[in-house]
Scaffold this motif. Structure first.
Motif, short mmCIF file in Angstrom:
data_model
loop_
_atom_site.label_atom_id
_atom_site.label_comp_id
_atom_site.label_asym_id
_atom_site.label_seq_id
_atom_site.Cartn_x
_atom_site.Cartn_y
_atom_site.Cartn_z
N LYS A 39 39.00 12.42 23.90
CA LYS A 39 38.33 13.70 23.70
C LYS A 39 38.35 14.49 25.00
N LEU A 40 38.68 15.77 24.91
CA LEU A 40 38.70 16.65 26.08
C LEU A 40 37.27 17.07 26.40
N LYS A 41 36.80 16.72 27.59
CA LYS A 41 35.44 17.10 28.00
C LYS A 41 35.43 18.42 28.75
N GLU A 42 36.41 18.64 29.64
CA GLU A 42 36.38 19.82 30.50
C GLU A 42 37.79 20.15 30.97
N SER A 43 38.08 21.41 31.11
CA SER A 43 39.35 21.86 31.70
C SER A 43 39.07 23.06 32.58
N LYS A 88 41.64 22.67 23.68
CA LYS A 88 40.30 23.23 23.85
C LYS A 88 39.65 23.52 22.51
N THR A 89 40.47 23.99 21.56
CA THR A 89 39.93 24.37 20.25
C THR A 89 39.54 23.16 19.42
N GLU A 90 40.20 22.01 19.68
CA GLU A 90 39.88 20.76 18.98
C GLU A 90 39.80 19.65 20.02
N PRO A 91 38.68 19.53 20.71
CA PRO A 91 38.57 18.58 21.82
C PRO A 91 38.83 17.13 21.41
N LEU A 92 38.42 16.75 20.21
CA LEU A 92 38.59 15.37 19.76
C LEU A 92 39.98 15.16 19.16
N LEU A 93 40.71 14.19 19.67
CA LEU A 93 42.03 13.88 19.13
C LEU A 93 41.86 13.25 17.75
N LYS A 94 42.50 13.85 16.75
CA LYS A 94 42.27 13.42 15.36
C LYS A 94 43.17 12.25 14.95
N ARG A 95 43.26 11.29 15.80
CA ARG A 95 43.96 10.04 15.45
C ARG A 95 43.54 8.96 16.43
N ALA A 121 31.31 -0.13 21.48
CA ALA A 121 32.23 0.53 22.42
C ALA A 121 31.58 1.82 22.91
N SER A 122 31.74 2.12 24.18
CA SER A 122 31.09 3.31 24.75
C SER A 122 32.11 4.22 25.43
N TRP A 123 31.72 5.49 25.56
CA TRP A 123 32.58 6.49 26.17
C TRP A 123 32.62 6.32 27.69
N GLU A 124 33.81 6.56 28.25
CA GLU A 124 33.99 6.67 29.70
C GLU A 124 34.68 7.99 29.97
N GLU A 125 34.79 8.38 31.23
CA GLU A 125 35.52 9.61 31.54
C GLU A 125 36.41 9.43 32.77
N THR A 126 37.47 10.21 32.78
CA THR A 126 38.45 10.08 33.86
C THR A 126 38.06 10.86 35.10
N GLY A 127 37.20 11.87 34.94
CA GLY A 127 36.98 12.81 36.03
C GLY A 127 38.10 13.83 36.02
N LEU A 128 37.97 14.88 36.79
CA LEU A 128 38.98 15.94 36.80
C LEU A 128 40.29 15.42 37.41
N VAL A 129 41.36 15.60 36.65
CA VAL A 129 42.68 15.11 37.05
C VAL A 129 43.70 16.23 36.84
N GLU A 130 44.66 16.36 37.76
CA GLU A 130 45.72 17.36 37.60
C GLU A 130 46.50 17.09 36.33
N GLN A 162 46.03 23.22 36.96
CA GLN A 162 45.20 22.90 35.80
C GLN A 162 44.66 21.48 35.89
N LYS A 163 43.36 21.35 35.73
CA LYS A 163 42.74 20.03 35.78
C LYS A 163 41.92 19.79 34.52
N ILE A 164 41.92 18.55 34.07
CA ILE A 164 41.16 18.21 32.87
C ILE A 164 40.35 16.92 33.11
N ASN A 165 39.24 16.84 32.41
CA ASN A 165 38.40 15.65 32.42
C ASN A 165 38.39 15.11 30.99
N VAL A 166 38.82 13.87 30.83
CA VAL A 166 38.99 13.30 29.50
C VAL A 166 37.96 12.20 29.24
#
Length: 345
Positions: free
Chosen positions: A293-297, A274-281, A242-251, A191-195
């Protein structure tokens, strides 16, 4: 099937051979530094007390020399030890205190080395005391004389070292991952995710827009996250520049994520859904604040894990259990250090 390299190393590095490597290095250092002014046997006294045991000045100086030689081998002769002398001594003192704590904890739990083990070890497993494969009492006596020690003191050190290595191996032995854990690890690697993330430095924001405005913007950002209002979140991020960055796909099983340097934020990554990509805190770590925020999995096929993966997992878990065991014993022990030893000339 032929034995793996890990299996061969495990057989080769038994309790006796690991202890031999450690002691052999210490013995060589005695002769490397023998004759230097202000070194081994420079005086009497102790540098620390661990419960009812004293750590001698001679042991402290020998450990200092061992660490110095280690760094010299690592960095070469260009390293300036004069400016790092106090740090070197602090490390030596802490090492000795820690070794004594492990020894006492092992003894308390009945993990001991017998007289026969100690005798056989000295006679058979220390190359420096041998000639043509035979133990030479003259070499042994010369070493004791050089360190101003006696057979009883040296045998006690050997006894402690054997017990210490045995404790580590016991923790590692019981830390072997089960088949279910190994399967779970394999699933995590598949499983890989991009945050997507935003890092906000409170101090930098205060300097850029006054402390009051920065605090108000961060508070509004926190409220927008709680509501899951992405439009309001982006508006507050713009206010904070402040601007968004991303980690790229990571295990998913990785210990860290690229660009996210906070352990607190890394742990929070696993709350993303996946159902709530944005962390509510708002994730808080000192002056740093993170929006996640979860961009891709995605799930990718993973080849069978290498045997060394299980070995490394077992060792890391064993080391963690060992550290916790030592720290628990230390919290219930009485440890005092003579800080004047750090100022010795």
């Amino acid at each position: 099937m032929s034995d793996s390299m890990a299996d061969k190393m495990k057989r080769k590095l038994s309790t006796k051979s690991v202890t031999a490597i450690v002691l052999f290095g210490a013995i060589i250092l005695v002769f490397v530094f023998f004759g230097l002014p202000g070194r081994l046997g420079a005086g009497v006294g102790s540098v620390a007390r661990v419960n009812n045991s004293l750590i001698s000045l001679a042991d402290f100086q020998q450990e200092e020399n061992r660490i110095q030689q280690y760094y010299q081998n690592l960095f070469g002769s260009q390293m300036d030890f004069s400016s790092q002398r106090q740090l070197l001594r602090q490390q030596a003192l802490e090492n000795l205190v820690r070794m004594e704590l492990v020894s006492q904890a092992a003894q308390k739990n009945g993990i001991l080395a017998t007289d026969a083990e100690v005798r056989d070890f000295i006679v058979k497993d220390i190359p420096f005391f041998q000639q043509n494969g035979q133990f030479q009492r003259e070499f042994y006596s010369r070493y004791l004389e050089s360190t101003r020690s006696n057979p009883g003191d040296f045998e006690n050190k050997v006894r402690k070292d054997i017990a210490n290595v045995r404790v580590r191996q016991m923790f590692e032995l019981v830390s072997a991952p089960t088949a279910a854990e190994f399967k779970k690890l394999q699933d995590l690697k598949a499983q890989k995710i991009n945050v997507l993330f935003v890092k906000i430095d409170s101090e930098a924001a205060s300097k850029a827009m006054t402390k009051e405005k920065a605090e108000a913007a961060i508070k509004a950002l926190d409220e927008a996250l709680t509501k899951g209002d992405e439009t309001a979140v982006n508006a507050q991020l713009k206010e904070l520049k402040a601007s968004w960055e991303e980690t790229g796909l990571v295990e998913l099983g990785s210990d860290n994520f690229p660009k996210i340097t906070s352990a607190v934020a890394t742990e929070a990554v696993f709350e993303l859904k996946k159902t709530e990509p944005l962390l509510k805190r708002l994730v808080r770590d000192g002056n740093s604040k993170y929006v996640l925020k979860l961009k891709e999995s995605k799930v990718e096929e993973v080849k069978a894990l290498e045997p060394m993966t299980a070995e490394m997992m077992q060792k890391r878990r064993g080391d963690g259990m060992f550290e916790a065991w030592v720290n628990q014993f230390r919290s219930n022990s009485h440890v005092t250090m003579n800080t004047q030893a750090l100022q010795l000339q």
